[in-house]
Design a protein around this motif. Sequence first.
Motif, PDB file in Angstrom:
ATOM      1  N   TYR A 141       0.766  -1.410  -0.271  1.00 51.17           N
ATOM      2  CA  TYR A 141      -0.163  -0.210  -0.096  1.00 51.17           C
ATOM      3  C   TYR A 141       0.942   1.287   0.137  1.00 51.17           C
ATOM      4  CZ  TYR A 141      -3.307   3.400   1.545  1.00 51.17           C
ATOM      5  OH  TYR A 141      -4.433   4.293   1.818  1.00 51.17           O
ATOM      6  N   LEU A 142       0.488   2.387  -1.254  1.00 54.54           N
ATOM      7  CA  LEU A 142       1.308   3.233  -1.177  1.00 54.54           C
ATOM      8  C   LEU A 142       0.978   4.846   0.165  1.00 54.54           C
ATOM      9  CD1 LEU A 142       1.979   3.727  -4.775  1.00 54.54           C
ATOM     10  CD2 LEU A 142       3.622   2.579  -2.876  1.00 54.54           C
ATOM     11  N   GLY A 143      -0.258   4.149   0.439  1.00 58.48           N
ATOM     12  CA  GLY A 143      -0.343   5.775   1.162  1.00 58.48           C
ATOM     13  C   GLY A 143      -0.470   7.099   0.409  1.00 58.48           C
ATOM     14  N   GLY A 144      -0.123   7.935   1.492  1.00 62.69           N
ATOM     15  CA  GLY A 144      -0.145   8.914   1.093  1.00 62.69           C
ATOM     16  C   GLY A 144       1.008   9.168  -0.350  1.00 62.69           C
TER      17      GLY A 144
ATOM     18  N   ARG B 160       9.825   4.015   2.469  1.00 66.23           N
ATOM     19  CA  ARG B 160       8.333   3.589   2.331  1.00 66.23           C
ATOM     20  C   ARG B 160       7.518   5.480   3.045  1.00 66.23           C
ATOM     21  NH1 ARG B 160       3.726   2.757   4.691  1.00 66.23           N
ATOM     22  NH2 ARG B 160       1.821   2.833   2.997  1.00 66.23           N
ATOM     23  N   SER B 161       8.668   5.966   3.381  1.00 68.84           N
ATOM     24  CA  SER B 161       7.707   7.749   3.775  1.00 68.84           C
ATOM     25  C   SER B 161       8.010   8.669   2.764  1.00 68.84           C
ATOM     26  CB  SER B 161       8.618   7.892   4.633  1.00 68.84           C
ATOM     27  OG  SER B 161       9.486   7.884   4.566  1.00 68.84           O
ATOM     28  N   TRP B 162       7.182   9.466   3.175  1.00 73.04           N
ATOM     29  CA  TRP B 162       7.092  11.148   1.723  1.00 73.04           C
ATOM     30  C   TRP B 162       8.186  11.778   2.268  1.00 73.04           C
ATOM     31  CZ3 TRP B 162       6.213  11.839  -3.021  1.00 73.04           C
ATOM     32  CH2 TRP B 162       6.157  13.095  -2.478  1.00 73.04           C
TER      33      TRP B 162
ATOM     34  N   GLU C 136       1.188   8.343  -3.290  1.00 74.42           N
ATOM     35  CA  GLU C 136       0.860   8.410  -4.466  1.00 74.42           C
ATOM     36  C   GLU C 136      -0.024   9.732  -4.244  1.00 74.42           C
ATOM     37  OE1 GLU C 136      -2.346   5.387  -6.982  1.00 74.42           O
ATOM     38  OE2 GLU C 136      -2.294   5.029  -4.679  1.00 74.42           O
ATOM     39  N   LYS C 137      -0.331   9.977  -3.233  1.00 70.55           N
ATOM     40  CA  LYS C 137      -1.323  12.131  -3.567  1.00 70.55           C
ATOM     41  C   LYS C 137      -0.165  12.483  -3.987  1.00 70.55           C
ATOM     42  CE  LYS C 137      -2.432  12.858  -0.262  1.00 70.55           C
ATOM     43  NZ  LYS C 137      -2.616  13.931   1.030  1.00 70.55           N
TER      44      LYS C 137
END
Length: 97
Positions: free
Chosen positions: A10-13, A80-82, A15-16
């Motif tokens: 799951y990409l979470g934020g 995996r963190s923005w 992707e947005k």
Amino acid sequence: MSIVIVGADYLGGIEKNLYAKGVKELIHITGRKAANRNKINIPKHTSFVLVLTDFVNHNTAKMIKTAAKTQEVPLVFAKRSWGAVEKQLLDAGVINA
């Protein structure tokens, strides 16, 4: 701009935030199943490949790296963190602030 992301279920934020930075097409490959890892394909129109390192094993990362080098597509590795993704993309010059 079109990108391929490898790793994570799951990409979470992320992707947005990538869409907000100008990404038009995003292809996500989890890399979890062996069948998917063996069929990793990078489309010709890809701007860059993002590998989420905390969700990909060494063999999958090596296969992606080889495929990206062969097709001369920029490759970025990040956690995996923005914050980590954005920093690596800015450092690589793939996106603008």
